[in-house]
Structure formats: C-alpha cells, structure tokens
Design an enzyme around this catalytic site. Structure first.
Site, PDB file in Angstrom:
ATOM      1  N   GLU A 293     -12.343 -18.336  -7.930  1.00 11.70           N
ATOM      2  CA  GLU A 293     -11.108 -18.990  -7.478  1.00 11.70           C
ATOM      3  C   GLU A 293     -11.391 -19.488  -6.070  1.00 11.70           C
ATOM      4  O   GLU A 293     -11.783 -18.706  -5.200  1.00 11.70           O
ATOM      5  CB  GLU A 293      -9.932 -18.008  -7.500  1.00 11.70           C
ATOM      6  CG  GLU A 293      -9.597 -17.482  -8.900  1.00 11.70           C
ATOM      7  CD  GLU A 293      -9.349 -18.568  -9.929  1.00 11.70           C
ATOM      8  OE1 GLU A 293      -8.881 -19.661  -9.563  1.00 11.70           O
ATOM      9  OE2 GLU A 293      -9.655 -18.345 -11.123  1.00 11.70           O
ATOM     10  N   CYS A 327      -4.891 -19.779   0.110  1.00  9.45           N
ATOM     11  CA  CYS A 327      -5.424 -20.855  -0.721  1.00  9.45           C
ATOM     12  C   CYS A 327      -4.279 -21.720  -1.244  1.00  9.45           C
ATOM     13  O   CYS A 327      -4.460 -22.893  -1.543  1.00  9.45           O
ATOM     14  CB  CYS A 327      -6.216 -20.264  -1.873  1.00  9.45           C
ATOM     15  SG  CYS A 327      -5.295 -18.969  -2.708  1.00  9.45           S
TER      16      CYS A 327
HETATM   17  P1  NAD Z   1     -16.018 -18.032   2.216  1.00 11.10           P
HETATM   18  O1  NAD Z   1     -16.443 -18.906   1.098  1.00 11.10           O
HETATM   19  O2  NAD Z   1     -16.465 -18.364   3.579  1.00 11.10           O
HETATM   20  O3  NAD Z   1     -16.493 -16.519   1.952  1.00 11.10           O
HETATM   21  C1  NAD Z   1     -16.147 -15.824   0.772  1.00 11.10           C
HETATM   22  C2  NAD Z   1     -17.159 -14.705   0.568  1.00 11.10           C
HETATM   23  O4  NAD Z   1     -18.408 -15.273   0.172  1.00 11.10           O
HETATM   24  C3  NAD Z   1     -17.443 -13.872   1.818  1.00 11.10           C
HETATM   25  O5  NAD Z   1     -17.545 -12.510   1.474  1.00 11.10           O
HETATM   26  C4  NAD Z   1     -18.787 -14.422   2.267  1.00 11.10           C
HETATM   27  O6  NAD Z   1     -19.517 -13.519   3.052  1.00 11.10           O
HETATM   28  C5  NAD Z   1     -19.452 -14.666   0.929  1.00 11.10           C
HETATM   29  N1  NAD Z   1     -20.602 -15.571   0.926  1.00 11.10           N
HETATM   30  C6  NAD Z   1     -20.865 -16.613   1.743  1.00 11.10           C
HETATM   31  N2  NAD Z   1     -22.012 -17.219   1.371  1.00 11.10           N
HETATM   32  C7  NAD Z   1     -22.483 -16.548   0.295  1.00 11.10           C
HETATM   33  C8  NAD Z   1     -23.616 -16.692  -0.557  1.00 11.10           C
HETATM   34  N3  NAD Z   1     -24.517 -17.666  -0.358  1.00 11.10           N
HETATM   35  N4  NAD Z   1     -23.770 -15.828  -1.573  1.00 11.10           N
HETATM   36  C9  NAD Z   1     -22.870 -14.853  -1.802  1.00 11.10           C
HETATM   37  N5  NAD Z   1     -21.776 -14.663  -1.031  1.00 11.10           N
HETATM   38  C10 NAD Z   1     -21.586 -15.502   0.001  1.00 11.10           C
HETATM   39  O7  NAD Z   1     -14.413 -17.941   2.151  1.00 11.10           O
HETATM   40  P2  NAD Z   1     -13.408 -17.230   3.173  1.00 11.10           P
HETATM   41  O8  NAD Z   1     -13.369 -18.003   4.443  1.00 11.10           O
HETATM   42  O9  NAD Z   1     -13.645 -15.769   3.228  1.00 11.10           O
HETATM   43  O10 NAD Z   1     -12.020 -17.430   2.391  1.00 11.10           O
HETATM   44  C11 NAD Z   1     -11.276 -18.607   2.495  1.00 11.10           C
HETATM   45  C12 NAD Z   1     -11.466 -19.472   1.283  1.00 11.10           C
HETATM   46  O11 NAD Z   1     -11.107 -18.736   0.115  1.00 11.10           O
HETATM   47  C13 NAD Z   1     -10.558 -20.690   1.291  1.00 11.10           C
HETATM   48  O12 NAD Z   1     -11.273 -21.803   0.843  1.00 11.10           O
HETATM   49  C14 NAD Z   1      -9.458 -20.308   0.306  1.00 11.10           C
HETATM   50  O13 NAD Z   1      -8.816 -21.413  -0.295  1.00 11.10           O
HETATM   51  C15 NAD Z   1     -10.220 -19.483  -0.689  1.00 11.10           C
HETATM   52  N6  NAD Z   1      -9.333 -18.583  -1.428  1.00 11.10           N
HETATM   53  C16 NAD Z   1      -9.015 -18.927  -2.704  1.00 11.10           C
HETATM   54  C17 NAD Z   1      -8.155 -18.135  -3.443  1.00 11.10           C
HETATM   55  C18 NAD Z   1      -7.780 -18.498  -4.851  1.00 11.10           C
HETATM   56  O14 NAD Z   1      -7.254 -17.647  -5.556  1.00 11.10           O
HETATM   57  N7  NAD Z   1      -8.035 -19.726  -5.292  1.00 11.10           N
HETATM   58  C19 NAD Z   1      -7.617 -16.982  -2.866  1.00 11.10           C
HETATM   59  C20 NAD Z   1      -7.984 -16.656  -1.564  1.00 11.10           C
HETATM   60  C21 NAD Z   1      -8.850 -17.467  -0.856  1.00 11.10           C
END
Ligand code: NAD
Length: 547
Positions: A293, A327
């Site tokens: 998501e 989000c």
């Molecule tokens: P992010 O993508 O920066 O990080 C998410 C997670 O991924 C973190 O734990 C990060 O350390 C990890 N990560 C980063 N690079 C990685 C890789 N190469 N391999 C594996 N893991 C990796 O997101 P964020 O800033 O923590 O959250 C905000 C984002 O999340 C926004 O875009 C928001 O819209 C989205 N979000 C979506 C929903 C939904 O249900 N659609 C809900 C909450 C947040």
C-alpha cells in the site's frame, strides 16, 4: 487434544477515548508523556527472542523538539539480517502447525494489552516519537491496532470455515496453509497500527516474519514488539530488525525462502522492492506474494450543491490533521467558482483557530512533521508555488525548523490544474485548490481522474444525488476508498476496508479478509472412501472396447 470448533464473532470497534481535560484517561496519558519524554531507551534488535546490541547506533528524537533524544537504537548488519531470516524459518516449523486457536489467542491478548494495560504508553510513545496529537494517536496507535487484531480473528474464522462440497463417496477439505517461507514486513513511519498489522496479519494465519520497522517510528514499534512478546508470541515468529532499508532489503529480498512482502510506504520504495523481486524470480522456492500500500494524491471534489461549512471542515481536517502525513490526506480539491469565495473565507476562519506546537499541549491541532528531510521536501513544494505565476499561496506558506519541524497549514490556489502540487504526493500540511467553472462539472471530473498517477482516496461533496452518481462513475478507478460528503481520511477497520490501486498499491484491503487471503496457500485434499479396483469404465464393457 482440543476438539472444540471455534468461531470468533464480528467484534465491536474499539471505543475512542476523548482525553478531555480532567478525565482519568487524560491524567494517565499526561503521566506517560512526562515519563517517556525524559526516559532514554536503548532499542536493540530482537531476533529469535534474543535482544541484540550491534553497537552501530542511531537516535530517535522528538519531531517537535529535535534536541530531545528519546532513544538510541541499534542497526542490523548483514550478520543479524541473516540471523533474522534463519530464526523466522526455524520458528515456521512450529508456528505453521500449531492450532490456529493458539495463534488467535496470542493476537487477542495483544489487543487486550493495548486496549487496557498499555493504552496510555502506546499513545505516549507514538505521540512523542511520531509527532501526533492525542486524538490522532488514540484513533490509530490504540483503536486501529486493536481493531485489526480483533477483526482478523473473526476473518480467520470465516476463512477456515469455508470448506468445499463433498459427495457421498468422498470427503473434500481445504487446508489453509501459510506460505512456504517467511514474510518480509516493511512498515512506514506514520501509523503504529499499520506496523502492527503488517506483521500480525500474516502471523495469525501461520506465517513467520522478518520485520523492518521505520527508523522514524522506532519508539512505538519497539514497545509493540515487547507487547507481542508479553502476550506469548514464540521466539522467532516476529523478528525485529531496525536498520537501513536498502541494506536490509538487499539481503532479505534476495533470499530463496522469501514467501511474501507485506509493505506500506512510498511508491518509490515499493517499486524498488518489486523490481528486486522480479529480477530474482528463478531463485525463489515459490513466487513471493507482494502486497504493498503506497502513496496518494487524494482529492475532495465539490459540486455546486454542497454545503460550504461541511466542505471547509472536511478540507481542514482532511488536509491538516497529522500535518497531512496520511496516505489518505486531502491534498487537492476541485471547487466550483460559485462557492469559492465563501469557502475560502470559511477555511480562513478555521485556520486562524488552529494552534500548532508540542504534542504534550493537547490544544495543538497541528504538530511537527516527521524529520528534516520531510520538512525540506514540503517547504520545497511551497517555494515552487511562491515562485510560480500559476499558483498563489492563499493561507500559510511559512515554516520553522529551529526547534521542531513546524510548517503552517498551507492552502495554494492553482490556475494550472496540472501544477506540480496538484499531481505529486507532498505528504505535508499543504492542499492545492483548483477553481472550476460550475458548468464544467463533468469536464472537471475527467480532469480529476486523469491528473495524478495515484488512486487511493477521494471525496465528493454534493447534495445532488445525480451529480454524485456521475462522479462515482467517472472517478471509478480514481480511488479505492471513496466518500460521499465526508473527508477522505479516517477509514475504520471492519467498516471501510482500506487500499487503493493505480500507483497507490495492490489494493489488498487492510482490515478485511481480503488481506488475509494473500498470506495463505491453500491445499485441497480429496479422500475417496472406496477407491475403484478396475481401470475400465462402464461404457467399455458395453462396447467391448477392451481386449
Ligand atoms: P518510505 O517508503 O520512505 O519507507 C517505508 C519503509 O521502507 C521504511 O521502513 C523504510 O526504511 C523501508 N525501506 C526503504 N528503502 C527500502 C528498501 N530498498 N528495501 C526495503 N525497505 C526499504 O515511506 P515512509 O516515509 O515511511 O511512509 C510514507 C509513505 O507511506 C507515503 O508515501 C504514504 O502515502 C505511504 N503510506 C501509505 C499507506 C497506504 O495504506 N496506502 C499508509 C501509510 C503510509
């Protein structure tokens, strides 16, 4: 031993506490906040039930006061990442085969601990570490977490109860196996409930998990992990490994036993994960399930029949609660010319009432954004609006990161409906508004549908039923969660299953049975009571078609 047939009935949603002045809950939460704002935790990795301190440390700070260090955490290195995978695979042997009632019992105990004993602690650490006010934390870190757990118990009962038809001569069963391999749960900073569910939804149906929490949510996520353990989660079922996303991802995603990825975060990260999985397909034991998501560019679409005060409230709550770091946050709006002046003045009145600051002052509706990187990115978008002839800052536009990462609730009016702030996810307290001519309603619906690559949430405000029916048709794929006369945020487990398509993710609907189905690999078993003893079928006797 246990031959009872269990069915967990549909639960009620967890009640939301008010935290009004003088209530017992307010006093209890205040105490926890005071305690945790001063206490310095040391956060280890937890692998196979053991705490590991690697000495490669980072800091957890308060977004509203970045000099206040709440904890030091230890980062995983290659060695611990591999250990976590091994621990998950070892625990799989037992966890996948024990009675599902035991698994549900542990998850319901977690729900009970969070609903009662640790309610104020979970709120305090989420508020301090992730920059939420009390209400924003209560609705998700407590209520949504508890709802996910209790509703999942109900959904598991329903799924396991679904068995195929059998004839008189045979018995057919479906065994709902967990995936063969481990699940990689990767959680975002903004919702404690999501972090919990990314791990526990696969776990309740028998999977074991390597969990990479967000470094910006480590305080609450560490306490979650401690609560999982207190509830009796066996060692190795969930393995908690803070660290750098790309380093952890590189090892975990390349492992042959990767059974699935349960991700929530930005679509850039998700696309990276999917590409890594795709480039490894030949190396895996099974095709990994990928559930993600991701981001949104969520809209409020206003028809000329809408009530202006209702729209203003939805815009202010939808765009600015939790500083727009949801989000689902409203980040673009389409407003008819006939309502704009009145709406602008209503929004202005609301914004003037908003207080901004520390999470420990319960009057603050708006708090700080999560970190400096986010602050700079959001302010960069605001600057683009300031520099452009196609956009005008109507309210807000200021920011200050001296003590905490504070940004004013900002409203931008755009002349160009494709201006960058109408299309890209900003993830901050910024909403862009495009004013359309009333007679262009249908044309503007098409514009809304084609403006952003995302498809997560959207609202239509209209008293005219046929206008909203039209919007529902045109915007069919523009949002996985669609609202009539309500803000586009605040979905509730069991009521509005959550998720979107297009670039917003795989739409596997957290908070419904649909998500659980992704963590199951069913096996059909047929038993024949009296197996045939002659290979010939009756027609072969009649036509003498055998030698
Ligand atoms: P992010 O993508 O920066 O990080 C998410 C997670 O991924 C973190 O734990 C990060 O350390 C990890 N990560 C980063 N690079 C990685 C890789 N190469 N391999 C594996 N893991 C990796 O997101 P964020 O800033 O923590 O959250 C905000 C984002 O999340 C926004 O875009 C928001 O819209 C989205 N979000 C979506 C929903 C939904 O249900 N659609 C809900 C909450 C947040």
């Amino acid at each position: 031993m246990n031959n009872a047939q269990f069915y967990f009935a549909r639960p009620e949603n967890e009640p939301v506490y008010s935290y009004s002045k003088g209530t017992d809950e307010r006093i209890a939460l205040d105490e926890e906040l005071k305690k945790h704002s001063k206490q310095k935790n040391e956060i280890p990795l937890i692998i196979g039930g053991k705490e590991i301190y690697t000495g490669k440390t980072g800091k957890v700070v308060c977004p509203h006061d970045h000099n206040n260090v709440l904890a030091t955490y230890h980062n995983a290195t290659d060695k611990e990442i591999n250990m976590a995978i091994e621990a998950a695979m070892k625990a799989h042997e037992h966890w996948a085969t024990i009675s599902w009632i035991e698994r549900v019992s542990i998850t319901l105990k977690i729900a009970e601990l969070i609903s009662t004993k640790y309610r104020y602690l979970m709120n305090a650490v989420t508020m301090l570490g992730q920059g939420k006010n009390a209400y924003q934390s209560e609705i998700e870190a407590v209520c949504e977490t508890v709802d996910f757990l209790r509703f999942n118990a109900h959904y598991v009962s329903e799924i396991y109860d679904d068995q195929p038809h059998s004839e008189k001569s045979n018995l057919n069963r479906v065994e709902y196996r967990p995936l063969e391999g481990f699940v990689f749960a990767v959680s975002p900073f903004n919702f404690t409930a999501i972090a919990s569910n990314l791990c526990l939804a696969p776990a309740v149906v028998g999977n074991t998990v390597v969990w990479k929490p967000s470094n910006n949510a480590l305080l609450s996520n560490y306490y979650l992990m401690k609560i999982f353990e207190e509830a009796g989660m066996p060692p190795g079922v969930i393995n908690f490994i803070p660290g750098k996303g790309s380093e952890i991802g590189n090892i975990v995603l390349n492992h042959k036993d990767l059974g699935g990825v349960h991700f929530t975060g930005s679509n850039g990260t998700f696309n990276q994960i999917w590409k890594t999985v795709a480039s490894n397909l030949e190396n895996y034991k099974s095709y990994p399930r990928i559930v993600g998501e991701t981001g949104g560019k969520d809209f409020i679409f206003v028809h000329s029949s809408a009530n202006v005060k209702e729209v203003a409230t939805a815009l202010v709550r939808g765009a600015f609660e939790y500083q727009g770091q949801k989000c689902s946050a409203a980040s673009r709006a389409y407003v008819p010319e006939s309502l704009w002046e009145e709406l602008k003045s209503q929004i202005g009145e609301n914004i003037r009432l908003i207080k901004k600051g520390d999470v420990m002052d319960f009057c603050n509706f708006v708090n700080a954004v999560i970190d400096e990187k986010a602050y700079d990115k959001i302010m960069g978008y605001i600057q683009k609006a300031k520099d452009s002839d196609d956009a005008e800052i109507v309210f807000g536009g200021g920011g200050d990161k001296t003590k905490g990462y504070f940004i004013d609730p900002t409203v931008i009016e755009v002349k160009d409906p494709h201006f960058v702030t109408m299309e890209e996810e900003i993830f901050g307290p910024v909403v862009s508004i495009y004013v359309y001519k009333d007679e262009d309603y249908e044309k503007t619906l098409e514009l809304c549908n084609n403006t952003s690559p995302f498809g997560l949430t959207g609202s239509i405000f209209s008293k005219d039923v046929s206008a909203r029916t039209k919007a529902c048709q045109v915007l069919r794929y523009a949002a996985g969660n669609f609202y009539f006369n309500d803000k586009p945020t605040g979905s509730v487990v069991g009521q509005q299953p959550f998720g979107g398509a297009r670039q917003s993710g795989t739409n596997d609907k957290a908070g419904s049975y649909l998500n659980l189905l992704r963590w199951i690999s069913p096996r059909s078993i047929k038993e024949t009571y009296l197996p045939p003893t002659d290979f010939r079928y009756p027609y072969m006797y009649e036509e003498k078609c055998y030698r």
